[in-house]
Write an enzyme that holds these catalytic residues in place. Structure first.
Site, PDB file in Angstrom:
ATOM      1  N   ARG A 155     -15.652  15.775 -12.045  1.00  0.00           N
ATOM      2  CA  ARG A 155     -15.429  14.712 -13.037  1.00  0.00           C
ATOM      3  C   ARG A 155     -15.349  13.315 -12.420  1.00  0.00           C
ATOM      4  NH1 ARG A 155      -9.306  14.160 -14.329  1.00  0.00           N
ATOM      5  NH2 ARG A 155      -8.439  15.441 -12.686  1.00  0.00           N
ATOM      6  N   ARG A 187       2.169   2.826 -16.904  1.00  0.00           N
ATOM      7  CA  ARG A 187       0.786   3.230 -16.637  1.00  0.00           C
ATOM      8  C   ARG A 187       0.694   4.622 -15.995  1.00  0.00           C
ATOM      9  NH1 ARG A 187       0.351  -2.361 -15.725  1.00  0.00           N
ATOM     10  NH2 ARG A 187       0.845  -2.171 -13.523  1.00  0.00           N
ATOM     11  N   LYS A 237       7.271   5.044  -7.203  1.00  0.00           N
ATOM     12  CA  LYS A 237       7.620   3.719  -6.833  1.00  0.00           C
ATOM     13  C   LYS A 237       8.889   3.262  -7.525  1.00  0.00           C
ATOM     14  CE  LYS A 237       4.057   1.441  -9.692  1.00  0.00           C
ATOM     15  NZ  LYS A 237       3.058   0.377  -9.580  1.00  0.00           N
ATOM     16  N   ASP A 240      -1.136 -10.845  -1.451  1.00  0.00           N
ATOM     17  CA  ASP A 240      -2.297 -11.137  -2.285  1.00  0.00           C
ATOM     18  C   ASP A 240      -2.581 -12.635  -2.332  1.00  0.00           C
ATOM     19  OD1 ASP A 240      -3.677  -9.312  -4.759  1.00  0.00           O
ATOM     20  OD2 ASP A 240      -4.003 -11.469  -4.734  1.00  0.00           O
ATOM     21  N   LYS A 271      -3.663 -14.189  -4.731  1.00  0.00           N
ATOM     22  CA  LYS A 271      -3.211 -14.695  -6.028  1.00  0.00           C
ATOM     23  C   LYS A 271      -1.687 -14.887  -6.097  1.00  0.00           C
ATOM     24  CE  LYS A 271      -4.668 -11.239  -8.619  1.00  0.00           C
ATOM     25  NZ  LYS A 271      -5.160 -10.305  -7.602  1.00  0.00           N
ATOM     26  N   GLU A 318     -10.844   4.504  -3.146  1.00  0.00           N
ATOM     27  CA  GLU A 318     -10.443   5.900  -3.318  1.00  0.00           C
ATOM     28  C   GLU A 318     -11.525   6.851  -2.818  1.00  0.00           C
ATOM     29  OE1 GLU A 318      -7.500   5.160  -7.150  1.00  0.00           O
ATOM     30  OE2 GLU A 318      -9.189   6.518  -7.391  1.00  0.00           O
TER      31      GLU A 318
END
Ligand SMILES: *[C@@H]1O[C@H](CO)[C@@H](O)[C@H](O)[C@H]1NC(C)=O
Ligand SMILES: *[C@@H]1O[C@H](CO)[C@@H](O)[C@H](O)[C@H]1NC(C)=O
Ligand SMILES: *[C@@H]1O[C@H](CO)[C@@H](O)[C@H](O)[C@H]1NC(C)=O
Ligand SMILES: *[C@@H]1O[C@H](CO)[C@@H](O)[C@H](O)[C@H]1NC(C)=O
Ligand SMILES: *[C@@H]1O[C@H](CO)[C@@H](O)[C@H](O)[C@H]1NC(C)=O
Ligand SMILES: *[C@@H]1O[C@H](CO)[C@@H](O)[C@H](O)[C@H]1NC(C)=O
Ligand SMILES: *[C@@H]1O[C@H](CO)[C@@H](O)[C@H](O)[C@H]1NC(C)=O
Ligand SMILES: *[C@@H]1O[C@H](CO)[C@@H](O)[C@H](O)[C@H]1NC(C)=O
Length: 449
Positions: A266, A371, A394, A172, A174, A321
């Site tokens: 949805r 999360r 993970k 990344d 960042k 996605e």
């Protein structure tokens, strides 16, 4: 000696040496052990695009390396018992974990270690042999997207590293300077590992995620002309299948892509403001984990239709996605490996990734939940040993650190066993898979080697 006889001996000698050298050449070449550089020097033929395979001398190292890494990995706990779910070993391990500080190689140390590449490759136990000809003839391309935890990403790379494959690492923009520096140094020790030349600042839900991936794909195609499948990973994932197993399974796949997707209403809100998709494409929401054949990747990168669709996805939410699954489940394009079965996409089993979505521990997750995703712990090891997926998401290397340690031990054990001729993979579950039975079947486009 009469002249005729002399000539006969001379011709016979020359002929015999041709035979001997020819045979040796063919032997070395078919054993895959001849470096293309040598072929070039010997013959002047440019083996363009193919990766130089390792030299014969490197091959003999494989056994030594496999023996070396495997037992070294974990000796404080008994991984085999943990994989068996042995309650006593589990208890002992949980106790041990209470005040256990796992060793780590920090970013600066990587920079130092990689100053001497051959010593780095050796001490870290990188396998520098294709291990067998099946694997050698079936190179894979990987991308690894990461932004922290060099140590964990490097352990992932070490596991999946083989000289015949190719690896693109997207760090990344960042990411901390030390992370970038360390990854650059690691990559510089291998001819077939590179850092993506365009680094994006990846933010979930934006086009940057897709761009990071596409930048790797774009470079992987010309850099290595014969890889057969592309697999994308993050630095926090780990293989459930060895390279040999992947090759066996993907041979069964015969070009089929493995990208999960759903048409569930949805998700439609994600593209309701984007207008009508071009070419009557029916959009899908899907998984970000993809296993795709080379022709499909080439289609994504170079085809006008795919590019028009990419422009449309830019206007949608969480475009990454949508892009891959949509193009996989619109078989009207007739691209190799697309799904063309009648069963709805979300009912089609995908093997690319095991990822446990859950709201509370105990419900399918013995680690911790971050999360909504399970960070795997030692209690999950028995499950991990018997699953059929390719990779698992993970791990946090410093959370119940023996989890990843044991995964490594299992992985290298399996690799060693296969190398010694004791691999046993039953591919029947993949043969029966919908994605494999119902996919657009085409000869792979011949690439110039
Ligand atoms: C391994 O192969 C590479 C080329 O692929 C070569 O440069 C290197 O010297 C070899 N290493 C050993 C230990 O022979
Ligand atoms: C890996 O192999 C070693 C040596 O054969 C063995 O002791 C160990 O239990 C194995 N580990 C696993 C997880 O199977
Ligand atoms: C760098 O590596 C050398 C050995 O290769 C070692 O002696 C030295 O202490 C290391 N330096 C740092 C800062 O880790
Ligand atoms: C690299 O390390 C090896 C030992 O692993 C040593 O033999 C070699 O001389 C070193 N090379 C350099 C350039 O220091
Ligand atoms: C794989 O590619 C998709 C599409 O760009 C991307 O969204 C996703 O993050 C990648 N997955 C991994 C695990 O890197
Ligand atoms: C792009 O894909 C479409 C659909 O498969 C095909 O009709 C078209 O010829 C392709 N274009 C190029 C330039 O390959
Ligand atoms: C492979 O697994 C299937 C079930 O998944 C089983 O029916 C079959 O007998 C197995 N084949 C071998 C050779 O073990
Ligand atoms: C899917 O593609 C294959 C090969 O291209 C073809 O034989 C088959 O008829 C297609 N199936 C459907 C439902 O279109």
């Amino acid at each position: 000696m009469n002249l005729n006889r002399f000539c006969f001996v001379l011709i016979a000698t020359v002929f015999t040496s041709f035979l001997v050298y020819g045979a040796l050449y063919i032997y070395l070449f078919s054993a895959g052990s001849l470096n293309f550089d040598i072929i070039k020097r010997m013959t002047g033929i440019q083996m363009q695009g193919s990766f130089p395979f390792s030299l014969l001398s490197n091959y003999t190292n494989a056994k030594v390396l496999l023996d070396k890494i495997t037992p070294v990995t974990v000796n404080i706990v008994n991984c085999r018992k943990l994989f068996d779910g042995d309650p006593l070993e589990m208890k002992k391990t949980y106790k041990l974990l209470e005040n256990y500080n796992p060793k780590v190689i920090n970013d600066k140390e990587y920079v130092n270690m990689t100053k001497n590449c051959s010593s780095f490759r050796n001490t870290r136990g990188y396998i520098r042999s294709p291990l067998n000809s099946l694997e050698e003839m079936f190179p894979l391309a990987f991308s690894i997207v990461m932004y922290k935890d060099v140590y964990q990403a490097e352990r992932l790379l070490r596991s999946i590293y083989r000289p015949q494959n190719i690896y693109c690492i997207h760090v990344d923009r960042k990411a901390a300077r030390d992370v970038k520096e360390a990854m650059k140094c690691i990559a510089s020790c291998f001819e077939n590992v590179f850092i993506a030349s365009q680094l994006h600042s990846v933010r979930w839900g934006t086009i940057s995620v897709l761009d990071a991936e596409l930048s790797c794909m774009t470079e992987l195609l010309p850099k290595h002309k014969s890889w057969k499948y592309f697999i994308n990973l993050t630095g926090q994932e780990f293989p459930l299948r060895t390279n040999y197993e992947l090759v066996r399974i993907l041979t069964v796949y015969n070009g089929a892509n493995d990208i999960w997707g759903t048409t569930d209403r949805r998700w439609h809100a994600r593209w309701k403001d984007a207008g009508k998709p071009p070419y009557n494409i029916r959009p899908l929401k899907g998984s970000v984990h993809i296993v795709a054949n080379r022709d499909f990747v080439n289609f994504l990168i170079t085809n006008r239709t795919a590019q028009e669709f990419y422009k449309w996805t830019k206007k949608t939410r969480v475009p990454d996605e949508t892009f891959f699954p949509t193009l996989n489940y619109n078989p009207q394009f007739g691209v190799r490996g697309q799904y063309n079965g009648s069963k709805p996409s979300h009912k089609v089993r995908s093997f690319s990734r095991l990822k446990i979505w859950t709201q509370r521990t105990g419900a399918g997750c013995h680690g911790k939940i971050v999360r909504g995703i399970c960070i795997l712990g030692i209690g999950d090891l028995p499950l991990l040993r018997r699953r059929d997926e390719f990779f698992v998401n993970k791990f946090h290397w410093n959370y119940q650190s023996f989890t990843l340690d044991c995964m490594e031990e299992l992985y290298f054990n399996r690799t060693r066993n296969e190398y010694e001729g004791n691999g046993n993979i039953n591919t029947s579950v993949y043969e029966k898979a919908e994605i494999v039975k119902y996919s657009v079947k085409k000869e792979m486009t011949k690439t110039t080697v």
